[in-house]
Each structure stands twice: as C-alpha cells, then as structure tokens.
Design a protein around this motif. Structure first.
Motif, PDB file in Angstrom:
ATOM      1  N   PRO A  84       0.711  -1.186   0.122  1.00  0.00           N
ATOM      2  CA  PRO A  84       0.004  -0.043  -0.098  1.00  0.00           C
ATOM      3  C   PRO A  84       0.771   0.969   0.201  1.00  0.00           C
ATOM      4  N   PRO A  85       0.119   2.396  -0.769  1.00  0.00           N
ATOM      5  CA  PRO A  85       1.140   3.650  -0.667  1.00  0.00           C
ATOM      6  C   PRO A  85       1.225   4.034   0.783  1.00  0.00           C
ATOM      7  N   ALA A  86       2.126   5.009   1.029  1.00  0.00           N
ATOM      8  CA  ALA A  86       2.334   5.793   2.360  1.00  0.00           C
ATOM      9  C   ALA A  86       0.999   6.335   2.803  1.00  0.00           C
ATOM     10  N   LEU A  87       0.908   6.352   4.090  1.00  0.00           N
ATOM     11  CA  LEU A  87      -0.394   7.072   4.712  1.00  0.00           C
ATOM     12  C   LEU A  87      -0.066   8.692   4.602  1.00  0.00           C
ATOM     13  N   PRO A  88      -1.016   9.636   4.250  1.00  0.00           N
ATOM     14  CA  PRO A  88      -0.904  10.773   4.479  1.00  0.00           C
ATOM     15  C   PRO A  88      -0.648  11.400   5.749  1.00  0.00           C
TER      16      PRO A  88
END
Length: 430
Positions: A84-88
């Motif tokens: 999963p992409p990085a959390l903002p």
C-alpha cells in the motif's frame, strides 16, 4: 445441449480434482494439461466410428472446458508484492526485529507534552496478517491526544510489512515478534492493547514469561480462540450482529475471477494448502480486496447499525493475506492448551467483550477463567466486535474504558462478568 453442458461441468470437476491432488502445482498448469489430455482421449474414443463432422462434436465440450479452466491458470494481478502507498497522516517506519521480521511501524507521540503518559502504548490489530485500517488509526490518534505515546506495527506479512516464507507464519512467531518489538522500543515495559487476533497474540504472550515480563498492563479486546482446545469450542455468541442484514459490500472482488475464486475457495475449504502452487502469497495478497470479506465486515457491528456501517478503510490502504491468515489460524488450532502457563500470569489484565460480538463467548470467558491476573472485565453495550468504529460516541467510550484501566482508575462500567459469573453470563447473554 444438456449433454454437452453436463460434459463441460464434469471436466471442470475433474480439473478441480487434479488441482487438489497436485496442490495447484505449477500455477495449475499440470492439472489443466492432465484434464485436457484425458478429455481429448475420451473425445477421440467417442467419435472413432462417425463421419468426420460427427467426430468433431465430442470436442466441443472439451474446447469450452479447456477455455474456462485455463483462466484458473492465468494471473490477472502482479505476482510480486505491491505494498500500500504511504499514509498521508503518519510516517511509516520499517524496523528489522531480532526475529528476522521486518515490520511497518507507526508512531503517534502525545499531542500535548504536558499530558504525556510515562508508559508507552502498543497496539496489536486484528486479522491475522491484515493491515491496520484507517478506522483503527483514527482510534490510535484519539489515544495520542489523551497523552499516550502510541506505537502500532503491522504484523509480518500484513500491510506494509515484509512477507515471510509461508511456513514461518505461526502464532508463536507472532508472539516472538511482539517480544522483539518491545525490546526494540527500548522503553522497559509497555502497555498493550490487543484486538481480535491481536488479542490472541497478547494472551499467548502473557503465557510466555520471557515476553510477559516486558508487559506493564494488557487490554484483551474481543479475543479469538487462543489455543487448540478453545478453537474447537462451538458455543454462544453475542446479540445479533449485522451479518445478513447489511447491504452487500460494493467494489471489485477477486472472487469473481475464476483463478482467485478457485484458489481462495479451495484454501478456505482446506482442499489447498496456504502454500499452494496455484497462486503465490504475493499474488494472493495483491488480488484480495475489502469486498472479498463479504459479510465478515458486517459481523463486526450490531444489527441496529446494519444500514450505517462505516467505511473501515480505503481501497489503497486495505491489505489482507488470506493464505498467511489461514496458516496462522491453523497453528492456533494445532497448539496445546495454554491454560497451565496462563495460570501463572501476573501482568494486570482487562478483558473487553462486546454486546453484539460475533466471537464465541467462551473464547473470552476461557481467558477470564484461566488467567488469575484479570482485574476487570468490561461488557460494552451497543457495540459489535469492532468496538471503536467511529459511530456515535463509541470511540470515546472505548478510549475511556482503556485509559481508566491503564491509569488504575475506577472503571466506567461494572466489572462484569467476573469469573464466578461466567455460567450466568453465557446463559443470559446470547
């Protein structure tokens, strides 16, 4: 026509049988080739005395079945892990633990340094082998705003943590990882909240003196079965959940694709091993979606909330490893009772049980009966298995229950059930 459809169905059954016999070896290709060979030989035999046109007729079901079953052998998602992409809203750290696991770590420092609690707080999410949902992240942020130094990590194979070889996914490895994580923190002892399968890891850690000595207080929330004997209990559950009442989950489903429907379905039935050669662990993780959980999500909420179940996660953040999860669950089922070890536990424990729990009640009450260090039990009304769910004031209520115990303050709810009240609780709350 009916005869041709029957023949197609029969060949598909033969193909699935060969898949099971070979455990999906070679992405299912050996099973497909064997089925195709048998079907071709049968078609040649059936048409051996007819005209050339008649000889072609038996091949029609072969061609149709071959096309349908070939789709089971062809990946439709990448076969290397897509994380999963990085959390903002929080940085992702990656820690290499002494056990060899590399896990994704999230840290929420106290929002106000003036209210900082002295003991670090560690969260173990459910799954097993699932990423931490954004709904859980919001609950952790609430605890940080109340002065807790909050750490959470995604267990090996879940979320942004690195995968393990399939045979290394065990409940004992998860316990060792917890101990190694606390060691890596370097903060002496910690408070731990374990939810669902995370509660199983925490309970088994309490039965392991090497890990338990590093735990200051433990909150066991909605535990699953902690060992083989409890895993085989079939008994009472809580008040009705939203399972079967909530609208069907929307979004793409891997189980609508023949390859993953066959792989996950046969694994769930125990006909393929988690380490099947049909699909690799990474491919399965990439393919599985939140919608594939089906009614499992609804089972975490009360029936009264069936038409307002919140979005627990985003499609980008959702991560679940079905094969590794089944593997961990099997190691729990195969393990002996931990009751003798748990009887020596001295770490103060609080048990949290939801009114509309989808868990078997005896999974929680077995801990209450066997762990003499359980200081309080909180039976939480108006919530299902996922107790901090963003609805109404449920997050605040759950946080109040947790913080009161960690600070050794009076409980917001009665201490119920006690170990003496277990029989009446099982009778009255079902």
């Amino acid at each position: 026509m009916l005869l041709a459809l029957s023949a197609v169905a029969g060949l598909i059954v033969v193909f699935l049988a060969f898949l099971v016999l070979t455990d999906g070896a070679g992405a299912g290709l050996p099973a497909w080739l064997t089925t195709l060979g048998i079907a071709t030989a049968a078609a040649l035999w059936r048409g051996r005395r007819g005209t050339w046109r008649a000889r072609l007729v038996p091949f029609l079901p072969v061609v149709v079945a071959a096309a349908l079953t070939a789709s089971v052998c062809i990946p439709t998602v990448p076969t290397t892990r897509r994380y999963p992409p990085a959390l903002p809203f929080v940085a992702t750290q990656h820690w290499r633990l002494a056990t060899g696991s590399q896990v994704a770590v999230y840290h929420y420092p106290p929002a106000n340094a003036g209210t900082r609690r002295p003991i670090p707080f560690v969260y173990l999410n459910g799954g097993p082998v699932r990423g931490i949902s954004e709904l859980d992240h919001r609950f952790l942020q609430l605890l940080a705003r109340q002065g807790y130094d909050v750490y959470a990590y995604e267990q090996a194979g879940g979320g942004r943590s690195d995968l393990l070889p399939m045979d290394q996914y065990t409940i004992s490895r998860a316990v060792r990882d917890l101990g190694a994580f606390v060691d890596r923190l370097g903060k002496d002892r910690v408070d731990v909240l374990g939810f669902s399968s995370g509660a199983v890891v925490l309970t088994r850690a309490l039965a392991d003196p090497r890990v338990a000595e590093r735990l200051h207080r433990a909150v066991i929330a909605e535990p699953g079965p902690v060992d083989g004997p409890t895993a085989h209990i079939t008994g009472h559950k809580g008040r009705p959940s939203a399972r079967g009442l909530a609208p069907a989950m929307t979004g793409p489903r891997s189980t609508r694709i023949p390859r993953y429907a066959a792989a996950f379905g046969l694994m769930r039935l125990g006909l393929l091993t988690p380490d099947t050669g049909l699909i690799g662990q990474a491919e399965g993780d990439n393919a599985f979606t939140a919608a594939d959980l089906g009614s499992d999500t609804a089972s975490g909420y009360c029936a009264r909330d069936a038409h307002r179940i919140p979005a627990e996660d985003t499609a980008q953040n959702f991560s679940f490893s079905p094969a590794a999860s089944l593997r961990v669950q099997q190691t729990v089922k195969d393990s002996p009772s931990i009751a003798p070890q748990l009887a020596h536990s001295r770490t103060p424990v609080m048990l949290m049980i939801a009114e509309c729990s989808s868990q078997v009640r005896q999974w929680a009450t077995a801990i209450l009966a066997n762990d003499p260090a359980v200081q309080r039990t909180q039976y939480v009304p108006g919530v299902g298995h996922h107790m901090w769910n963003g609805l109404d004031d449920n997050n605040d209520r759950a946080a109040a229950i947790v913080t009161a115990f960690l600070q050794d303050e009076p409980a917001p709810l009665p201490n119920y059930p006690t170990s003496a009240e277990i029989p009446a609780f099982l009778r009255d709350h079902k």
